[in-house]
Motif scaffolding. Sequence first.
Motif, PDB file in Angstrom:
ATOM      1  N   ASP A  63      12.776  -0.541  -8.372  1.00 21.70           N
ATOM      2  CA  ASP A  63      13.380  -1.015  -7.127  1.00 21.70           C
ATOM      3  C   ASP A  63      12.940  -2.462  -6.886  1.00 21.70           C
ATOM      4  O   ASP A  63      11.926  -2.902  -7.428  1.00 21.70           O
ATOM      5  N   LEU A  65      11.460  -3.929  -4.631  1.00 26.07           N
ATOM      6  CA  LEU A  65      10.163  -4.104  -3.982  1.00 26.07           C
ATOM      7  C   LEU A  65       9.003  -3.730  -4.903  1.00 26.07           C
ATOM      8  O   LEU A  65       7.870  -3.569  -4.447  1.00 26.07           O
ATOM      9  N   THR A  66       9.268  -3.627  -6.198  1.00 28.33           N
ATOM     10  CA  THR A  66       8.232  -3.264  -7.159  1.00 28.33           C
ATOM     11  C   THR A  66       7.045  -4.218  -7.074  1.00 28.33           C
ATOM     12  O   THR A  66       7.223  -5.419  -6.857  1.00 28.33           O
ATOM     13  N   LYS A  67       5.866  -3.681  -7.248  1.00 26.08           N
ATOM     14  CA  LYS A  67       4.639  -4.488  -7.210  1.00 26.08           C
ATOM     15  C   LYS A  67       4.646  -5.551  -8.304  1.00 26.08           C
ATOM     16  O   LYS A  67       3.955  -6.551  -8.189  1.00 26.08           O
ATOM     17  N   ASP A  70       5.356  -8.955  -6.795  1.00 28.83           N
ATOM     18  CA  ASP A  70       4.618  -9.366  -5.597  1.00 28.83           C
ATOM     19  C   ASP A  70       4.216 -10.838  -5.589  1.00 28.83           C
ATOM     20  O   ASP A  70       4.105 -11.440  -4.528  1.00 28.83           O
ATOM     21  N   MET A  86      17.597  -7.888  -0.249  1.00 29.16           N
ATOM     22  CA  MET A  86      16.297  -8.246   0.310  1.00 29.16           C
ATOM     23  C   MET A  86      16.426  -8.626   1.784  1.00 29.16           C
ATOM     24  O   MET A  86      15.449  -8.638   2.514  1.00 29.16           O
ATOM     25  N   ASN A  91      15.889  -2.761   6.008  1.00 24.97           N
ATOM     26  CA  ASN A  91      14.852  -2.807   4.978  1.00 24.97           C
ATOM     27  C   ASN A  91      15.026  -1.665   3.976  1.00 24.97           C
ATOM     28  O   ASN A  91      14.113  -0.896   3.718  1.00 24.97           O
ATOM     29  N   ALA A  93      15.756  -2.018   0.740  1.00 28.40           N
ATOM     30  CA  ALA A  93      15.722  -2.513  -0.639  1.00 28.40           C
ATOM     31  C   ALA A  93      15.226  -1.450  -1.607  1.00 28.40           C
ATOM     32  O   ALA A  93      15.572  -1.467  -2.784  1.00 28.40           O
ATOM     33  N   TYR A  94      14.451  -0.495  -1.110  1.00 26.87           N
ATOM     34  CA  TYR A  94      13.928   0.555  -1.998  1.00 26.87           C
ATOM     35  C   TYR A  94      15.016   1.530  -2.436  1.00 26.87           C
ATOM     36  O   TYR A  94      14.793   2.336  -3.334  1.00 26.87           O
TER      37      TYR A  94
END
Length: 124
Positions: A63, A65-67, A70, A86, A91, A93-94
């Motif tokens: 997704d 928002l993957t780490k 970051d 985004m 919110n 995005a996931y």
Amino acid sequence: MRTNLGILAASTLAVLAVVTSCSSGTSAPKSSKPSHSYAPGSVGALCRAQHWPQPMPDVKGKDPLTKSLDCFDHIRAIAPDGHDVMDDPANTAYTWKIVSSTPAAGAQVGLSTPITLKVRDAQD
């Protein structure tokens, strides 16, 4: 009178030196400190402590928002209808999965490299 002329001459030379140095085309050195300050141990501080550029991570199937993303400052995740997920107000995005990225996985990228993700609905 001679003392006053000496003070006047010294003052004039000092002003002339300042004016000359200001107009010589040189400027004061810029600070090497980043424009943002980050708390020790924060994601921002940890990201900026790494050596850049680095290879773009393989994020296909994850997704937006993957780490893995970051550290990057400029990410767009474009849905099939053209909107940037985004910026979804809810919110959500996931609820999307990454189909591809530009730059591609393995390309050398910096913290401020613009990254564009093509995404699809995670339920498809």
